[in-house]
Motif scaffolding. Structure first.
Motif, short mmCIF file in Angstrom:
data_model
loop_
_atom_site.label_atom_id
_atom_site.label_comp_id
_atom_site.label_asym_id
_atom_site.label_seq_id
_atom_site.Cartn_x
_atom_site.Cartn_y
_atom_site.Cartn_z
N SER A 195 0.84 -1.20 0.00
CA SER A 195 0.00 0.00 0.00
C SER A 195 0.87 1.25 0.00
N PRO A 196 1.04 1.91 -1.15
CA PRO A 196 1.82 3.15 -1.19
C PRO A 196 1.20 4.19 -0.26
N THR A 197 2.03 4.90 0.47
CA THR A 197 1.53 5.86 1.46
C THR A 197 2.19 7.22 1.26
N TYR A 198 1.37 8.21 0.96
CA TYR A 198 1.84 9.58 0.72
C TYR A 198 2.21 10.21 2.05
N ALA A 199 3.47 10.62 2.19
CA ALA A 199 3.97 11.13 3.47
C ALA A 199 3.11 12.24 4.08
N PRO A 200 2.66 13.23 3.31
CA PRO A 200 1.80 14.26 3.91
C PRO A 200 0.47 13.71 4.44
N ASP A 201 -0.10 12.69 3.80
CA ASP A 201 -1.31 12.07 4.31
C ASP A 201 -1.04 11.38 5.64
N LEU A 202 0.08 10.65 5.70
CA LEU A 202 0.45 9.97 6.94
C LEU A 202 0.72 11.00 8.04
N ALA A 203 1.38 12.09 7.69
CA ALA A 203 1.67 13.13 8.67
C ALA A 203 0.39 13.70 9.26
N ASP A 204 -0.58 14.01 8.41
CA ASP A 204 -1.84 14.54 8.91
C ASP A 204 -2.55 13.53 9.81
N GLY A 205 -2.46 12.25 9.43
CA GLY A 205 -3.05 11.20 10.26
C GLY A 205 -2.39 11.12 11.63
N LEU A 206 -1.08 11.25 11.67
CA LEU A 206 -0.37 11.21 12.94
C LEU A 206 -0.73 12.41 13.81
N ALA A 225 -1.45 2.36 9.59
CA ALA A 225 -1.88 3.55 8.85
C ALA A 225 -1.19 3.61 7.50
N THR A 226 -1.95 3.37 6.45
CA THR A 226 -1.46 3.52 5.08
C THR A 226 -2.59 4.11 4.25
N ASN A 227 -2.25 4.61 3.07
CA ASN A 227 -3.32 4.96 2.15
C ASN A 227 -4.07 3.69 1.78
N ALA A 228 -5.36 3.81 1.52
CA ALA A 228 -6.22 2.66 1.29
C ALA A 228 -5.91 1.98 -0.04
N GLY A 229 -6.16 0.67 -0.07
CA GLY A 229 -5.99 -0.09 -1.29
C GLY A 229 -4.65 -0.82 -1.33
N SER A 230 -4.50 -1.67 -2.32
CA SER A 230 -3.26 -2.42 -2.50
C SER A 230 -2.94 -2.50 -3.98
N PRO A 283 -9.72 7.44 8.20
CA PRO A 283 -8.93 6.59 7.29
C PRO A 283 -8.22 7.43 6.24
N LEU A 284 -7.01 7.04 5.91
CA LEU A 284 -6.30 7.73 4.85
C LEU A 284 -6.95 7.40 3.51
N ARG A 285 -6.98 8.37 2.60
CA ARG A 285 -7.67 8.20 1.33
C ARG A 285 -7.04 7.12 0.46
#
Length: 303
Positions: A195-206, A225-230, A283-285
């Motif tokens: 699951s690729p995870t965009y750092a700014p999305d993860l940061a906002d989640g944290l 916590a990752t962006n959704a999907g695989s 949830p992350l998008r």
């Protein structure tokens, strides 16, 4: 007095995203490798001398060279196991809250080159990790265990395939953008799924985790916590080409056997987001929407 959040590893990919987020708290203290050596207990004590109850230590410092760790295991374990242990000792002693960032590689999984049935169900935090096949994964798992042994109130957040995606970045997305400009065709492995995870999305989640849990209701928890999907790396590469207006057919699939690396890669390391949602966190998008934003140069978003 208002609490202070300390970002350990503030000069890294995730650390920079945390500092750039508009969701970051007002009282923020970023600590780069020039400010703190997490391998050195004295350096940790000095850098966090002002730590107290109500403060938060957000650790995103790590030895992340998966291939390099295979031959530099001493350094990998010093940074990924001993370092978090030193931070946990500080949080346990002072009553501060520790949030430690970990990885999907803590799961043994099956290497992409292994024969036999492949896992196809996302990992939950309670799933047995087994013995990771890489030194990097083993050192990160040892770090999780050290954190909880020393400070049972800590929270561990596992993530995966983190990228920023800028044209100058050295992560996978940035690399694909540069290769598209200079090569006619690009060959990418199609038998590793994550699951690729965009750092700014993860940061906002944290930051949402920090703000939503001041009383420590996730104390002692492991969250994913990752962006959704695989998706496979090959599919990510095709999507990058599409985003920059290039022909995705220029991306050719190959097997891991055809692209050997010093450290084995898991065939499947998708993390379930159920624990994140169960903790009341947004949830992350979807990974594709996040990739679109990354290539467009936009920061995080939930839509």
């Amino acid at each position: 007095m208002s609490s202070t959040t300390y970002i350990v590893g503030a000069g890294g990919q995730l650390g920079k995203a945390l500092r750039a987020s508009d969701k970051a708290p007002a009282r923020l203290h970023g600590l780069t490798s020039a400010d703190i050596d997490i391998v050195d207990a004295t350096s940790v004590a000095d850098a966090l001398a002002g730590l107290g109850p109500g403060d938060v230590v957000l650790n995103c410092a790590a030895y992340t060279d998966v291939d390099g760790a295979q031959t530099d295991s001493g350094r990998a374990f010093a940074v990924n196991r001993d370092g978090p242990g030193h931070l946990a000792r500080m949080s346990a002693t002072t009553g501060a809250r520790l949030i430690h960032v970990s990885t999907d590689y803590v799961f043994a999984g099956a290497a992409a080159t292994d024969e036999g049935p492949r896992r196809s169900t996302p990992y939950e935090p309670g799933d047995v990790t087994g013995e990771p096949e890489t030194v990097y994964g083993a050192s990160k798992l040892a770090g999780e265990r050290a954190v909880f042994e020393i400070d049972p109130r800590a929270t561990v957040v596992r993530t995966a395939w983190v990228y920023t995606g800028g044209p100058a970045s050295t992560d996978f997305v940035g690399t694909m953008r540069r290769l598209e400009a200079v090569r006619r065709d690009v060959t990418v492995v199609d038998d590793q799924t994550g699951s690729p995870t965009y750092a700014p999305d993860l940061a906002d989640g944290l930051w949402e985790l920090v703000a939503a849990d001041p009383d420590g209701s996730t104390a002692g928890a492991v969250l994913h916590a990752t962006n959704a999907g695989s998706v496979s790396w090959y599919q990510v590469a095709r999507a990058v080409f599409e985003e920059v207006g290039a022909d995705p057919e220029r991306v050719r699939p190959c097997s891991t056997d055809e692209f050997p690396r010093p450290a084995p890669r898991p065939a499947y390391s998708v993390l379930s987001g159920a624990s994140w949602a169960s903790a009341g966190l947004t949830p992350l998008r979807d990974w594709r929407a996040a990739l679109h934003a990354a290539v467009a140069g936009r920061r995080a978003g939930r839509g």
